[in-house]
Design a protein around this motif. Sequence first.
Motif, PDB file in Angstrom:
ATOM      1  N   LEU A 149     -41.695  57.118 121.319  1.00 34.05           N
ATOM      2  CA  LEU A 149     -41.682  57.360 119.878  1.00 34.05           C
ATOM      3  C   LEU A 149     -41.575  56.056 119.106  1.00 34.05           C
ATOM      4  CD1 LEU A 149     -39.421  60.530 119.626  1.00 34.05           C
ATOM      5  CD2 LEU A 149     -41.896  60.391 119.334  1.00 34.05           C
ATOM      6  N   GLN A 150     -40.786  55.116 119.595  1.00 32.05           N
ATOM      7  CA  GLN A 150     -40.669  53.819 118.921  1.00 32.05           C
ATOM      8  C   GLN A 150     -42.011  53.096 118.901  1.00 32.05           C
ATOM      9  OE1 GLN A 150     -37.511  51.608 120.787  1.00 32.05           O
ATOM     10  NE2 GLN A 150     -35.973  52.491 119.445  1.00 32.05           N
ATOM     11  N   LEU A 151     -42.766  53.156 120.008  1.00 32.86           N
ATOM     12  CA  LEU A 151     -44.085  52.531 120.034  1.00 32.86           C
ATOM     13  C   LEU A 151     -45.030  53.201 119.050  1.00 32.86           C
ATOM     14  CD1 LEU A 151     -44.567  51.880 123.862  1.00 32.86           C
ATOM     15  CD2 LEU A 151     -44.270  50.171 122.048  1.00 32.86           C
ATOM     16  N   LYS A 152     -45.019  54.533 119.022  1.00 35.45           N
ATOM     17  CA  LYS A 152     -45.889  55.254 118.087  1.00 35.45           C
ATOM     18  C   LYS A 152     -45.545  54.919 116.640  1.00 35.45           C
ATOM     19  CE  LYS A 152     -47.337  59.286 120.649  1.00 35.45           C
ATOM     20  NZ  LYS A 152     -48.570  59.922 120.309  1.00 35.45           N
ATOM     21  N   MET A 153     -44.259  54.727 116.375  1.00 30.51           N
ATOM     22  CA  MET A 153     -43.831  54.426 115.010  1.00 30.51           C
ATOM     23  C   MET A 153     -43.845  52.927 114.742  1.00 30.51           C
ATOM     24  SD  MET A 153     -41.351  57.480 113.986  1.00 30.51           S
ATOM     25  CE  MET A 153     -40.972  56.658 112.550  1.00 30.51           C
ATOM     26  N   LYS A 154     -44.226  52.153 115.740  1.00 27.52           N
ATOM     27  CA  LYS A 154     -44.292  50.698 115.636  1.00 27.52           C
ATOM     28  C   LYS A 154     -42.944  50.106 115.262  1.00 27.52           C
ATOM     29  CE  LYS A 154     -49.187  50.710 114.600  1.00 27.52           C
ATOM     30  NZ  LYS A 154     -49.621  52.014 114.317  1.00 27.52           N
ATOM     31  N   LYS A 155     -41.874  50.756 115.740  1.00 28.85           N
ATOM     32  CA  LYS A 155     -40.493  50.319 115.511  1.00 28.85           C
ATOM     33  C   LYS A 155     -40.208  50.030 114.036  1.00 28.85           C
ATOM     34  CE  LYS A 155     -39.971  48.488 120.139  1.00 28.85           C
ATOM     35  NZ  LYS A 155     -39.480  47.455 120.983  1.00 28.85           N
ATOM     36  N   SER A 156     -40.972  50.653 113.158  1.00 33.73           N
ATOM     37  CA  SER A 156     -40.844  50.346 111.731  1.00 33.73           C
ATOM     38  C   SER A 156     -39.714  51.095 111.051  1.00 33.73           C
ATOM     39  CB  SER A 156     -42.159  50.649 111.015  1.00 33.73           C
ATOM     40  OG  SER A 156     -42.477  52.019 111.198  1.00 33.73           O
ATOM     41  N   SER A 157     -39.464  52.307 111.489  1.00 32.96           N
ATOM     42  CA  SER A 157     -38.423  53.071 110.805  1.00 32.96           C
ATOM     43  C   SER A 157     -38.059  54.296 111.613  1.00 32.96           C
ATOM     44  CB  SER A 157     -38.915  53.466 109.403  1.00 32.96           C
ATOM     45  OG  SER A 157     -39.309  54.793 109.320  1.00 32.96           O
ATOM     46  N   THR A 158     -37.003  54.953 111.186  1.00 30.19           N
ATOM     47  CA  THR A 158     -36.624  56.231 111.782  1.00 30.19           C
ATOM     48  C   THR A 158     -36.676  57.323 110.717  1.00 30.19           C
ATOM     49  OG1 THR A 158     -34.305  55.713 111.386  1.00 30.19           O
ATOM     50  CG2 THR A 158     -35.179  55.212 113.585  1.00 30.19           C
ATOM     51  N   SER A 159     -37.481  57.103 109.710  1.00 29.30           N
ATOM     52  CA  SER A 159     -37.644  58.081 108.641  1.00 29.30           C
ATOM     53  C   SER A 159     -38.299  59.336 109.201  1.00 29.30           C
ATOM     54  CB  SER A 159     -38.514  57.488 107.532  1.00 29.30           C
ATOM     55  OG  SER A 159     -39.097  58.495 106.753  1.00 29.30           O
ATOM     56  N   LEU A 160     -37.738  60.470 108.886  1.00 27.91           N
ATOM     57  CA  LEU A 160     -38.291  61.734 109.356  1.00 27.91           C
ATOM     58  C   LEU A 160     -39.682  61.962 108.764  1.00 27.91           C
ATOM     59  CD1 LEU A 160     -37.621  64.075 111.194  1.00 27.91           C
ATOM     60  CD2 LEU A 160     -36.557  65.230 109.262  1.00 27.91           C
ATOM     61  N   ALA A 161     -39.880  61.605 107.502  1.00 28.20           N
ATOM     62  CA  ALA A 161     -41.185  61.771 106.863  1.00 28.20           C
ATOM     63  C   ALA A 161     -42.237  60.908 107.557  1.00 28.20           C
ATOM     64  CB  ALA A 161     -41.090  61.416 105.383  1.00 28.20           C
ATOM     65  N   LYS A 162     -41.881  59.665 107.879  1.00 25.74           N
ATOM     66  CA  LYS A 162     -42.822  58.774 108.551  1.00 25.74           C
ATOM     67  C   LYS A 162     -43.120  59.284 109.961  1.00 25.74           C
ATOM     68  CE  LYS A 162     -44.074  54.127 109.356  1.00 25.74           C
ATOM     69  NZ  LYS A 162     -44.379  53.013 108.567  1.00 25.74           N
ATOM     70  N   ALA A 163     -42.093  59.749 110.669  1.00 25.88           N
ATOM     71  CA  ALA A 163     -42.298  60.300 112.011  1.00 25.88           C
ATOM     72  C   ALA A 163     -43.232  61.501 111.954  1.00 25.88           C
ATOM     73  CB  ALA A 163     -40.962  60.687 112.633  1.00 25.88           C
ATOM     74  N   PHE A 164     -43.036  62.365 110.981  1.00 28.61           N
ATOM     75  CA  PHE A 164     -43.897  63.543 110.829  1.00 28.61           C
ATOM     76  C   PHE A 164     -45.331  63.117 110.568  1.00 28.61           C
ATOM     77  CE2 PHE A 164     -45.775  66.925 108.163  1.00 28.61           C
ATOM     78  CZ  PHE A 164     -45.728  67.959 109.080  1.00 28.61           C
ATOM     79  N   ALA A 165     -45.513  62.139 109.684  1.00 31.21           N
ATOM     80  CA  ALA A 165     -46.864  61.675 109.354  1.00 31.21           C
ATOM     81  C   ALA A 165     -47.554  61.055 110.572  1.00 31.21           C
ATOM     82  CB  ALA A 165     -46.796  60.662 108.219  1.00 31.21           C
ATOM     83  N   ILE A 166     -46.806  60.338 111.409  1.00 32.46           N
ATOM     84  CA  ILE A 166     -47.394  59.698 112.589  1.00 32.46           C
ATOM     85  C   ILE A 166     -47.619  60.697 113.718  1.00 32.46           C
ATOM     86  CG2 ILE A 166     -46.908  58.045 114.446  1.00 32.46           C
ATOM     87  CD1 ILE A 166     -45.599  56.267 112.284  1.00 32.46           C
ATOM     88  N   GLU A 214     -22.732  81.700 120.384  1.00 39.99           N
ATOM     89  CA  GLU A 214     -24.094  81.974 120.836  1.00 39.99           C
ATOM     90  C   GLU A 214     -24.772  80.732 121.393  1.00 39.99           C
ATOM     91  OE1 GLU A 214     -25.731  85.008 120.865  1.00 39.99           O
ATOM     92  OE2 GLU A 214     -23.774  85.831 120.346  1.00 39.99           O
ATOM     93  N   GLN A 215     -24.080  79.591 121.338  1.00 40.05           N
ATOM     94  CA  GLN A 215     -24.579  78.304 121.816  1.00 40.05           C
ATOM     95  C   GLN A 215     -25.970  77.997 121.261  1.00 40.05           C
ATOM     96  OE1 GLN A 215     -24.120  78.176 126.097  1.00 40.05           O
ATOM     97  NE2 GLN A 215     -21.925  77.850 125.889  1.00 40.05           N
ATOM     98  N   LYS A 216     -26.090  78.133 119.940  1.00 42.06           N
ATOM     99  CA  LYS A 216     -27.359  77.876 119.261  1.00 42.06           C
ATOM    100  C   LYS A 216     -27.644  76.387 119.183  1.00 42.06           C
ATOM    101  CE  LYS A 216     -28.407  82.108 118.394  1.00 42.06           C
ATOM    102  NZ  LYS A 216     -29.525  82.730 119.058  1.00 42.06           N
ATOM    103  N   LEU A 217     -28.913  76.043 119.219  1.00 38.55           N
ATOM    104  CA  LEU A 217     -29.351  74.665 119.081  1.00 38.55           C
ATOM    105  C   LEU A 217     -29.210  74.241 117.621  1.00 38.55           C
ATOM    106  CD1 LEU A 217     -30.801  72.126 120.192  1.00 38.55           C
ATOM    107  CD2 LEU A 217     -32.954  73.268 119.634  1.00 38.55           C
ATOM    108  N   ILE A 218     -28.547  73.120 117.400  1.00 31.51           N
ATOM    109  CA  ILE A 218     -28.390  72.549 116.064  1.00 31.51           C
ATOM    110  C   ILE A 218     -29.310  71.339 115.999  1.00 31.51           C
ATOM    111  CG2 ILE A 218     -26.779  71.539 114.403  1.00 31.51           C
ATOM    112  CD1 ILE A 218     -26.045  74.436 115.187  1.00 31.51           C
ATOM    113  N   VAL A 219     -30.225  71.316 115.033  1.00 29.16           N
ATOM    114  CA  VAL A 219     -31.137  70.190 114.866  1.00 29.16           C
ATOM    115  C   VAL A 219     -30.913  69.602 113.483  1.00 29.16           C
ATOM    116  CG1 VAL A 219     -33.554  69.438 114.803  1.00 29.16           C
ATOM    117  CG2 VAL A 219     -32.856  71.274 116.352  1.00 29.16           C
ATOM    118  N   GLY A 220     -30.733  68.297 113.441  1.00 27.92           N
ATOM    119  CA  GLY A 220     -30.546  67.616 112.166  1.00 27.92           C
ATOM    120  C   GLY A 220     -31.084  66.208 112.248  1.00 27.92           C
ATOM    121  N   HIS A 221     -31.189  65.567 111.111  1.00 27.64           N
ATOM    122  CA  HIS A 221     -31.642  64.177 111.044  1.00 27.64           C
ATOM    123  C   HIS A 221     -30.482  63.352 110.521  1.00 27.64           C
ATOM    124  CE1 HIS A 221     -34.631  61.018 111.067  1.00 27.64           C
ATOM    125  NE2 HIS A 221     -34.181  60.626 109.888  1.00 27.64           N
ATOM    126  N   ASN A 222     -29.948  62.487 111.379  1.00 30.53           N
ATOM    127  CA  ASN A 222     -28.780  61.673 111.034  1.00 30.53           C
ATOM    128  C   ASN A 222     -27.605  62.600 110.687  1.00 30.53           C
ATOM    129  OD1 ASN A 222     -27.476  59.248 110.786  1.00 30.53           O
ATOM    130  ND2 ASN A 222     -28.142  58.897 108.684  1.00 30.53           N
TER     131      ASN A 222
END
Length: 140
Positions: free
Chosen positions: A88-105, A33-41
């Motif tokens: 996205l790196q600028l918005k996150m201030k290159k501080s991390s790639t944490s999904l929780a932090k990205a969501f909060a920002i 079905e060529q479904k989109l797979i989304v994951g973090h790391n």
Amino acid sequence: MQKEVKESHLKEAEMKIEAAIGFRHVIDLLSSEQKLIVGHNCFLDIAHICRKFVGPLPSSLEEYVPLVQNTFPFIIDTKILLNANNILQLKMKKSSTSLAKAFAILCPHIASGVGSFGSALNSSVAVEVQVDDMRYARRV
């Protein structure tokens, strides 16, 4: 008579094998079905799934990439997206790639309401779901 018994045993064995396959059906359905797979790391997870349910992993990257692309043609790894996207790196201030932090920002109006039950109920997100050729949009 022996032929019928043999065919019966063969059918039973095929049914047992078919029932034992289990999760492989999910993989095949996602792939066909060529479904989109989304994951973090998730690329290590994808390699593990391919090794367990698709077949042995190739010894080279040149052989591995087409295997993954044929099995899961549409993959988004949010951690790679956070690393690769300059905005996205600028918005996150290159501080991390944490999904929780990205969501909060990226979604502060929703993330701030998560801690308190009342404000979380007042937040809504537009969700569009497509099943076959029918679309349904709803705010939740």
